[in-house]
Design a protein around this motif. Structure first.
Motif, PDB file in Angstrom:
ATOM      1  N   PHE A  31       0.992  -1.177   0.210  1.00 52.73           N
ATOM      2  CA  PHE A  31       0.091   0.202  -0.020  1.00 52.73           C
ATOM      3  C   PHE A  31       0.843   1.138   0.055  1.00 52.73           C
ATOM      4  O   PHE A  31       0.698   2.288  -0.672  1.00 52.73           O
ATOM      5  N   PHE A  32       2.037   1.351   0.737  1.00 52.36           N
ATOM      6  CA  PHE A  32       2.907   2.395   0.814  1.00 52.36           C
ATOM      7  C   PHE A  32       3.501   2.652  -0.633  1.00 52.36           C
ATOM      8  O   PHE A  32       3.569   3.901  -0.626  1.00 52.36           O
ATOM      9  N   VAL A  33       3.899   1.545  -1.234  1.00 56.17           N
ATOM     10  CA  VAL A  33       4.685   1.673  -2.412  1.00 56.17           C
ATOM     11  C   VAL A  33       3.629   2.125  -3.372  1.00 56.17           C
ATOM     12  O   VAL A  33       3.928   3.208  -4.297  1.00 56.17           O
ATOM     13  N   GLY A  34       2.492   1.739  -3.481  1.00 54.91           N
ATOM     14  CA  GLY A  34       1.458   2.449  -4.364  1.00 54.91           C
ATOM     15  C   GLY A  34       1.126   3.698  -4.231  1.00 54.91           C
ATOM     16  O   GLY A  34       1.052   4.332  -5.089  1.00 54.91           O
ATOM     17  N   VAL A  35       1.136   4.388  -2.850  1.00 58.52           N
ATOM     18  CA  VAL A  35       1.018   5.654  -2.562  1.00 58.52           C
ATOM     19  C   VAL A  35       1.840   6.538  -3.182  1.00 58.52           C
ATOM     20  O   VAL A  35       1.736   7.556  -3.762  1.00 58.52           O
ATOM     21  N   VAL A  36       3.064   6.043  -2.740  1.00 53.39           N
ATOM     22  CA  VAL A  36       4.320   6.702  -3.435  1.00 53.39           C
ATOM     23  C   VAL A  36       4.269   6.737  -4.822  1.00 53.39           C
ATOM     24  O   VAL A  36       4.684   7.833  -5.568  1.00 53.39           O
ATOM     25  N   LEU A  37       4.084   5.540  -5.688  1.00 56.02           N
ATOM     26  CA  LEU A  37       3.864   5.874  -7.108  1.00 56.02           C
ATOM     27  C   LEU A  37       2.966   6.538  -7.597  1.00 56.02           C
ATOM     28  O   LEU A  37       3.119   7.163  -8.549  1.00 56.02           O
ATOM     29  N   TRP A  38       1.797   6.585  -6.634  1.00 54.50           N
ATOM     30  CA  TRP A  38       0.641   7.474  -7.182  1.00 54.50           C
ATOM     31  C   TRP A  38       1.024   8.748  -7.182  1.00 54.50           C
ATOM     32  O   TRP A  38       0.769   9.810  -8.102  1.00 54.50           O
ATOM     33  N   VAL A  39       1.610   9.270  -6.201  1.00 51.00           N
ATOM     34  CA  VAL A  39       2.077  10.647  -5.867  1.00 51.00           C
ATOM     35  C   VAL A  39       3.127  11.035  -7.044  1.00 51.00           C
ATOM     36  O   VAL A  39       3.083  12.122  -7.517  1.00 51.00           O
ATOM     37  N   PHE A  40       3.894  10.339  -7.306  1.00 42.52           N
ATOM     38  CA  PHE A  40       5.103  10.764  -8.213  1.00 42.52           C
ATOM     39  C   PHE A  40       5.218  10.038  -9.641  1.00 42.52           C
ATOM     40  O   PHE A  40       5.855  10.290 -10.438  1.00 42.52           O
ATOM     41  N   ARG A  41       3.588   9.998  -9.834  1.00 42.14           N
ATOM     42  CA  ARG A  41       3.159   9.543 -11.202  1.00 42.14           C
ATOM     43  C   ARG A  41       3.450  10.646 -12.402  1.00 42.14           C
ATOM     44  O   ARG A  41       3.331  11.755 -11.825  1.00 42.14           O
ATOM     45  N   PRO A  42       3.762  10.261 -13.656  1.00 42.12           N
ATOM     46  CA  PRO A  42       3.653  11.386 -14.443  1.00 42.12           C
ATOM     47  C   PRO A  42       2.641  12.056 -14.675  1.00 42.12           C
ATOM     48  O   PRO A  42       1.628  11.739 -14.627  1.00 42.12           O
ATOM     49  N   GLY A  43       2.708  13.307 -14.836  1.00 39.97           N
ATOM     50  CA  GLY A  43       1.601  14.202 -14.990  1.00 39.97           C
ATOM     51  C   GLY A  43       0.929  14.536 -13.865  1.00 39.97           C
ATOM     52  O   GLY A  43       0.004  15.596 -13.920  1.00 39.97           O
ATOM     53  N   SER A  44       1.434  14.459 -12.653  1.00 38.04           N
ATOM     54  CA  SER A  44       0.754  14.735 -11.229  1.00 38.04           C
ATOM     55  C   SER A  44       1.200  16.197 -10.891  1.00 38.04           C
ATOM     56  O   SER A  44       0.697  16.859 -10.029  1.00 38.04           O
TER      57      SER A  44
END
Length: 60
Positions: free
Chosen positions: A22-35
């Motif tokens: 879950f933590f890794v998913g949140v970090v990837l979501w925050v630093f995704r391209p276009g955000s």
């Protein structure tokens, strides 16, 4: 005491793995391209309708 041991074993293995994923998913979501545009817009939202500095004597 058997229930405690079972829950402890679950928390030590699978629950830790789920929380880590879950933590890794949140970090990837925050630093995704276009955000970055979204976050910059959110950070500057309070300045959006500010045309001039606030008067010191606003009548209150």
């Amino acid at each position: 005491m058997e229930t405690y041991s079972t829950l402890r074993a679950f928390a030590d293995s699978w629950a830790l793995a789920v929380i880590f994923l879950f933590f890794v998913g949140v970090v990837l979501w925050v630093f995704r391209p276009g955000s970055s545009k979204t976050y910059k817009d959110t950070a500057n939202m309070i300045f959006r309708n500010e045309d001039k500095p606030k008067d010191e004597d606003d009548g209150r």
